[in-house]
Design a protein around this motif. Structure first.
Motif, mmCIF file in Angstrom:
data_model
loop_
_atom_site.group_PDB
_atom_site.id
_atom_site.type_symbol
_atom_site.label_atom_id
_atom_site.label_comp_id
_atom_site.label_asym_id
_atom_site.label_seq_id
_atom_site.Cartn_x
_atom_site.Cartn_y
_atom_site.Cartn_z
ATOM 1 N N THR A 157 50.302 35.761 82.862
ATOM 2 C CA THR A 157 50.644 34.504 82.184
ATOM 3 C C THR A 157 49.410 33.615 82.171
ATOM 4 O O THR A 157 48.757 33.458 83.205
ATOM 5 C CB THR A 157 51.784 33.770 82.930
ATOM 6 O OG1 THR A 157 52.974 34.553 82.846
ATOM 7 C CG2 THR A 157 52.053 32.392 82.315
ATOM 8 N N HIS A 158 49.083 33.062 81.009
ATOM 9 C CA HIS A 158 48.052 32.028 80.941
ATOM 10 C C HIS A 158 48.729 30.670 81.123
ATOM 11 O O HIS A 158 49.545 30.278 80.284
ATOM 12 C CB HIS A 158 47.344 32.040 79.582
ATOM 13 C CG HIS A 158 46.467 33.237 79.361
ATOM 14 N ND1 HIS A 158 45.920 33.541 78.136
ATOM 15 C CD2 HIS A 158 46.022 34.188 80.212
ATOM 16 C CE1 HIS A 158 45.183 34.640 78.251
ATOM 17 N NE2 HIS A 158 45.235 35.056 79.489
ATOM 18 N N LEU B 168 57.402 35.938 74.085
ATOM 19 C CA LEU B 168 57.999 36.810 75.110
ATOM 20 C C LEU B 168 57.596 36.409 76.534
ATOM 21 O O LEU B 168 58.472 36.295 77.394
ATOM 22 C CB LEU B 168 57.714 38.283 74.793
ATOM 23 C CG LEU B 168 58.337 38.741 73.453
ATOM 24 C CD1 LEU B 168 58.043 40.213 73.192
ATOM 25 C CD2 LEU B 168 59.837 38.502 73.399
ATOM 26 N N PRO B 169 56.308 36.132 76.820
ATOM 27 C CA PRO B 169 56.029 35.582 78.155
ATOM 28 C C PRO B 169 56.701 34.227 78.389
ATOM 29 O O PRO B 169 57.081 33.912 79.525
ATOM 30 C CB PRO B 169 54.498 35.459 78.200
ATOM 31 C CG PRO B 169 54.024 35.619 76.801
ATOM 32 C CD PRO B 169 55.062 36.433 76.089
ATOM 33 N N ALA B 170 56.886 33.431 77.323
ATOM 34 C CA ALA B 170 57.559 32.131 77.498
ATOM 35 C C ALA B 170 59.011 32.349 77.929
ATOM 36 O O ALA B 170 59.520 31.651 78.815
ATOM 37 C CB ALA B 170 57.492 31.319 76.208
ATOM 38 N N ARG B 175 63.291 32.418 81.981
ATOM 39 C CA ARG B 175 64.281 33.159 82.772
ATOM 40 C C ARG B 175 64.093 32.884 84.265
ATOM 41 O O ARG B 175 65.055 32.659 84.999
ATOM 42 C CB ARG B 175 64.111 34.654 82.467
ATOM 43 C CG ARG B 175 65.099 35.549 83.141
ATOM 44 C CD ARG B 175 64.898 37.004 82.730
ATOM 45 N NE ARG B 175 63.560 37.486 83.076
ATOM 46 C CZ ARG B 175 63.150 38.744 82.929
ATOM 47 N NH1 ARG B 175 63.979 39.647 82.416
ATOM 48 N NH2 ARG B 175 61.932 39.109 83.256
ATOM 49 N N GLY B 176 62.835 32.864 84.708
ATOM 50 C CA GLY B 176 62.559 32.578 86.115
ATOM 51 C C GLY B 176 62.972 31.166 86.503
ATOM 52 O O GLY B 176 63.531 30.941 87.577
ATOM 53 N N ILE B 238 62.105 42.744 79.619
ATOM 54 C CA ILE B 238 60.839 42.307 79.007
ATOM 55 C C ILE B 238 59.718 43.115 79.656
ATOM 56 O O ILE B 238 59.684 43.244 80.885
ATOM 57 C CB ILE B 238 60.579 40.798 79.235
ATOM 58 C CG1 ILE B 238 61.762 39.948 78.727
ATOM 59 C CG2 ILE B 238 59.288 40.354 78.537
ATOM 60 C CD1 ILE B 238 61.631 38.455 79.014
ATOM 61 N N SER B 239 58.833 43.684 78.852
ATOM 62 C CA SER B 239 57.706 44.463 79.386
ATOM 63 C C SER B 239 56.406 44.076 78.704
ATOM 64 O O SER B 239 56.408 43.620 77.563
ATOM 65 C CB SER B 239 57.914 45.967 79.152
ATOM 66 O OG SER B 239 58.862 46.476 80.035
#
Lengths: 377, 377
Positions: A157-158, B168-170, B175-176, B238-239
């Motif tokens: 993650t950036h 997707l990283p967002a 989710r976390g 998610i991958s």
């Protein structure tokens, strides 16, 4: 929910250590030289620039030394300089692209110090890369995870462009990832504030900025595993508040010759005005009364000498309670988001009894107040 | 662990809609004009620039229309232009600072469309602000949370500089946060790729980039609450994978006149080479066999026409399975990280039966492959 721990705080020193007086004098010289390339009738007098730096610059009683990755102090503004080639064709030094490339190369070297890729080793499940001083994709974090000796599926993650307070939102993200699927999350900070000086700007504000900020790198691990060999910081609470009517007090925006900062005199008084009520909420989130919390050690992001003073006065803290914050400012300057991890490292190395609470504050554009409470264990 | 849902996908259209042919012609004209300010012996011929755009530019059979926030098409490179003032003193248009300020102002207007601040309303507990086309602190997200009618304690994360795959990283971060303390997390994308053209660069690569990318804005909510009125996307997996030896194939770095992209022809074949094994891992994380997963609808980030082709061919997908991905590319162009949310919105508006799986892919600098599996419910 299981407790989450922060441990294994490591730092890497940037290449060059400068005494504050020597570095500030050199920066004044870059400004004088850059000014000489302006049309005669628009030039600020060299003596005036020197006076401005002496008057507004941060004194060496408050910051004695700073580290810079950039080695230009030794090259005399020449074509051999990396960033501050102050010449007819580049009177401001090189452009933001070259500064960003320098950042990428140097931050990749630093990551190779944090992670030995000469052999196959245990790697984190997630790497949160934090910076507000170098935005390049692919990043050093992506490069190292793609290295042939990395050998692990590590997500990235950036967490970029959050300014000086970024360690606390990064830990908040790490905690969420650990609570969801990642066993261990590493947070890596690369900050090179020394790449972002524009020597054609002759304002008192820029003279404060350019004698305050420095470079620094830090790494730590967030997980549910409490280290038995090292001291841990158990995360008890994290809080954030954006203050109303304060958006003009601090800003950070890209410019042709690097990132550009603005900083007003109102920051310390505005923080003073909000800090007590903000802290009461933070402490209660950590299930502490104000009285209990006031016995903690305090890790304050040393945005500048006046910021530490403002926090100390508002909360009535003793010199001992903020000793590590002042020491990091004195020995390293403001390394933006990498600063607080340096303060935490000092606190973990000191002899605080297990069970001691650590309250941490950081401030940045918004104005944003960030606070967190940890327990040393 | 409780399931996490994504719902309430909203989009805001940027100010100006242009037909692809009209827009590409105008961009070619900016290039021709910018070129005329170079020394005579370094100028690229105007006819050649036009030919290059016709040869390398994305055709209107593949992208028929694009939206730009910037209205300069109507002002003829004059002092009334916001960004592309192509004049003797600014032959590349305005610098990255002015482009960033434009981004801030326009993205704040968009946030006021997403969040009505004329009255007090229910607000999210956390706002993840996503962009790779405008880095300003304080950001539009910080400004709106500080608005007097916001009236809620909303945390903010800047998830910046992750390129096209950033949704997707967002969602992974959201989710976390939902699993830890926030009841509802909003993800907001503001992308203005149209601000980042440098008209003095006459390379086939830049002509692809400048006829492919567009502006777009999207917002959605991530929480444990399954909406009863709207369709939901339950997050199953998610991958992410950074491909080795591919760091030179795509890059994104700040320049004096905006962000600068590089893009090689190797991207589609490299994605093809990795996609099947990457997908098998992704599907198994979602507890699906390849056979089951291949019955899904596919939301592919339409990085370009060849990217969709590469995914379709590698996985053997029917035209129906990727219809929304192609349609968003055709009607909107590549809106960087805002694109996938537009595809999801189309899929949620279509009549897929509840229980249908949606596989989503996105690609970006690294090269990074991102994949996710959702269930429409």
């Amino acid at each position: 929910m299981d407790p989450i721990y922060l441990n294994s705080v490591y730092t890497v020193k940037p290449k060059n250590l400068y005494r504050q007086a020597e570095l500030s004098q050199w920066i004044a010289q870059i400004h004088q030289r850059a000014e000489s390339f302006k049309p005669k009738d628009q030039q600020t007098d060299s003596d005036l620039i020197e006076k401005f730096f002496l008057r507004y610059g941060v004194k060496d009683a408050q910051i004695s030394e700073r580290y810079f990755e950039c080695s230009d102090v030794f090259t005399g503004f020449s074509d051999h300089s990396d960033i501050y080639k102050i010449t007819t064709s580049t009177p401001n030094g090189v452009d933001i692209t070259e500064r960003s490339r320098f950042f990428l190369n140097r931050s990749y070297e630093v990551l190779q110090k944090f992670y030995d890729v000469s052999t196959v080793q245990i790697r984190p499940d997630h790497l949160i890369h934090v910076t507000c001083t170098g935005y390049v994709s692919p990043s050093a974090a992506q490069k190292i995870v793609a290295h042939q000796n990395w050998h692990h599926s590590t997500d990235i993650t950036h967490a970029y462009h959050m300014g000086c307070y970024a360690s606390l939102p990064a830990i908040r993200l790490a905690r969420g990832l650990v609570n969801t699927e990642n066993l261990s999350v590493d947070v890596v900070h690369n900050e090179m504030c020394g790449l972002h000086m524009n020597p054609q700007l002759q304002t008192p504000e820029q003279m404060v900025v350019q004698t305050l900020f420095a470079d620094g790198h830090a790494k730590y691990t967030v997980s549910k595993t409490k280290s038995k060999d090292l001291k841990n910081l158990k995360i008890l609470a994290i809080s954030e508040k954006v203050l109303p009517d304060s958006e003009m007090d601090m800003s950070w925006i890209p410019g042709p010759y690097g990132m550009q900062m603005s900083l007003s005199r109102n920051v310390p008084p505005k923080i003073k005005g909000e800090l007590m009520s903000f802290s009461t909420d933070l402490f209660s989130k950590a299930e502490l009364t104000n009285e209990q919390a006031m016995k903690s050690v305090f890790a304050i992001h040393p945005g500048g000498p006046k910021i530490i003073d403002a926090v100390q006065e508002t909360l009535g803290l003793s010199a001992n309670q903020i000793a590590e914050s002042r020491r990091v400012l004195l020995q390293r300057g403001n390394m933006s988001s990498a600063t607080l991890p340096h303060v935490w490292q000092e606190i973990l190395l000191a002899n605080y009894p297990l069970g001691t609470k650590m309250v941490s504050y950081a401030f940045g554009p918004g104005l944003t107040l960030f606070g967190a409470v940890f327990e040393i264990c």
